[in-house]
Scaffold this motif. Structure first.
Motif, PDB file in Angstrom:
ATOM      1  N   LEU A   1     -68.169 -47.226  39.087  1.00  0.00           N
ATOM      2  CA  LEU A   1     -68.633 -46.821  40.418  1.00  0.00           C
ATOM      3  C   LEU A   1     -68.006 -45.500  40.855  1.00  0.00           C
ATOM      4  CD1 LEU A   1     -68.772 -50.218  42.348  1.00  0.00           C
ATOM      5  CD2 LEU A   1     -70.693 -48.681  41.872  1.00  0.00           C
ATOM      6  N   SER A   2     -66.748 -45.282  40.498  1.00  0.00           N
ATOM      7  CA  SER A   2     -66.095 -44.026  40.876  1.00  0.00           C
ATOM      8  C   SER A   2     -66.767 -42.832  40.207  1.00  0.00           C
ATOM      9  CB  SER A   2     -64.603 -44.063  40.539  1.00  0.00           C
ATOM     10  OG  SER A   2     -64.368 -43.873  39.161  1.00  0.00           O
TER      11      SER A   2
ATOM     12  N   THR B   1     -70.261 -42.375  41.922  1.00  0.00           N
ATOM     13  CA  THR B   1     -70.188 -41.872  43.295  1.00  0.00           C
ATOM     14  C   THR B   1     -69.413 -40.558  43.390  1.00  0.00           C
ATOM     15  OG1 THR B   1     -68.227 -43.197  43.759  1.00  0.00           O
ATOM     16  CG2 THR B   1     -70.363 -44.158  44.337  1.00  0.00           C
TER      17      THR B   1
ATOM     18  N   ILE C   1     -63.190 -39.168  45.745  1.00  0.00           N
ATOM     19  CA  ILE C   1     -63.091 -40.245  44.757  1.00  0.00           C
ATOM     20  C   ILE C   1     -62.580 -39.712  43.417  1.00  0.00           C
ATOM     21  CG2 ILE C   1     -64.471 -41.863  43.377  1.00  0.00           C
ATOM     22  CD1 ILE C   1     -66.029 -42.490  45.903  1.00  0.00           C
TER      23      ILE C   1
ATOM     24  N   LEU D   1     -76.699 -45.380  40.228  1.00  0.00           N
ATOM     25  CA  LEU D   1     -75.732 -45.936  41.168  1.00  0.00           C
ATOM     26  C   LEU D   1     -76.330 -47.109  41.926  1.00  0.00           C
ATOM     27  CD1 LEU D   1     -73.100 -45.967  42.799  1.00  0.00           C
ATOM     28  CD2 LEU D   1     -74.087 -44.148  44.235  1.00  0.00           C
TER      29      LEU D   1
ATOM     30  N   TYR E   1     -71.013 -37.537  44.829  1.00  0.00           N
ATOM     31  CA  TYR E   1     -71.387 -37.609  46.238  1.00  0.00           C
ATOM     32  C   TYR E   1     -70.164 -37.591  47.157  1.00  0.00           C
ATOM     33  CZ  TYR E   1     -75.690 -39.143  44.060  1.00  0.00           C
ATOM     34  OH  TYR E   1     -76.792 -39.213  43.271  1.00  0.00           O
ATOM     35  N   ALA E   2     -69.058 -38.113  46.677  1.00  0.00           N
ATOM     36  CA  ALA E   2     -67.833 -38.186  47.471  1.00  0.00           C
ATOM     37  C   ALA E   2     -66.700 -37.581  46.649  1.00  0.00           C
ATOM     38  CB  ALA E   2     -67.528 -39.633  47.832  1.00  0.00           C
TER      39      ALA E   2
ATOM     40  N   SER F   1     -78.215 -41.071  41.125  1.00  0.00           N
ATOM     41  CA  SER F   1     -78.371 -41.830  42.374  1.00  0.00           C
ATOM     42  C   SER F   1     -79.099 -43.149  42.118  1.00  0.00           C
ATOM     43  CB  SER F   1     -79.091 -40.999  43.436  1.00  0.00           C
ATOM     44  OG  SER F   1     -80.349 -40.584  42.969  1.00  0.00           O
TER      45      SER F   1
ATOM     46  N   ALA G   1     -74.927 -50.819  41.558  1.00  0.00           N
ATOM     47  CA  ALA G   1     -74.408 -51.490  42.755  1.00  0.00           C
ATOM     48  C   ALA G   1     -75.071 -52.850  42.950  1.00  0.00           C
ATOM     49  CB  ALA G   1     -74.611 -50.604  43.985  1.00  0.00           C
TER      50      ALA G   1
END
Length: 180
Positions: A138-139, A142, A149, A37, A145-146, A34, A41
Motif C-alpha cells: 500500500l505504501s 499510495t 509515505i 490501488l 499520491y502522498a 490508481s 485496497a
C-alpha cells in the motif's frame, strides 16, 4: 454421498480476493496505479472482513482455513513480484516474501506426503507479517499520491522483511515439532 462445499460470506469474500488478484496484476502491469490501488485496497479490506465475519457469526470452515491464507499468498506474491520487476519495491524484499511462502507450501506438501495431520492456525506473528506486507504494498501504491509515505517506506520494508523472516522460522519450528 456427495459433500457440499460450504460457501458462506467469509469464503465468498476470500474467493473475491482470489478473483481480484489477476485484475490487480493487470492494472500494475499497465501502470494504472490508481486502479491497482483501488483493487488492492478492496482485496485487503476483504482479507480483514472475512476473518471478522467468520469469527463474529461462527462461520469458520475447513475450506476457509486453507483458502484464506492461500488467497493472501496469491495476492501478496503477485504484488511483490510485479512491483519488484517494475523497480517499485526492493527485489530483496520480494525474494524474502516469496521464499517464506514457498517454504510454507513445501511444509504443507511434506505433511500431506507423510500423512501428518495439522491444522492451519495462523499465529499472531503471521498476522503481523501479513499486515506489514500489505502495508508495504500500500505504501508503494499510495507513494505517488502522498509523498510523505515515501519517507516511511524504508523502515516499513525492513519491518516487513524482519517479520517475514521471524514468522518463517516460527513456521519451520512448528513444522519440525509436528514431524517429530
Amino acid at each position: 454421498m456427495k459433500r457440499s462445499i460450504p460457501i458462506n460470506l467469509p469464503n465468498t469474500l476470500t474467493l473475491l480476493r482470489i478473483l481480484l488478484t489477476p485484475l490487480f496484476a493487470i492494472f500494475l502491469i499497465k501502470h494504472l496505479l490508481s486502479l491497482a490501488l483501488l483493487v488492492f485496497a478492496v482485496a485487503a479490506i476483504s482479507d480483514g472482513m472475512d476473518g471478522l465475519v467468520a469469527r463474529l457469526f461462527r462461520q469458520k470452515t475447513t475450506l476457509g482455513a486453507y483458502l484464506d491464507p492461500a488467497a493472501d499468498k496469491l495476492l501478496l506474491i503477485t504484488a511483490f513480484v510485479t512491483l519488484a520487476i517494475q523497480g517499485l519495491i526492493p527485489s530483496w524484499l520480494a525474494v524474502i516474501v516469496i521464499t517464506r511462502d514457498v517454504l510454507i507450501l513445501f511444509g504443507i506438501a511434506l505433511f500431506i506426503v507423510t500423512g501428518r495431520e495439522f491444522q492451519p492456525v495462523p499465529s499472531v506473528l503471521s498476522k503481523i507479517t501479513t499486515v506489514a506486507q500489505l502495508a508495504s504494498v500500500l505504501s508503494v501504491l499510495t507513494g505517488c499520491y502522498a509523498t510523505g509515505i515515501v519517507q516511511v517506506q524504508g523502515p516499513l520494508f525492513w519491518f516487513a522483511a524482519c517479520m517475514t523472516i521471524v514468522s518463517g522460522f516460527q513456521y519451520i519450528y512448528r513444522g519440525l515439532n509436528i514431524l517429530q
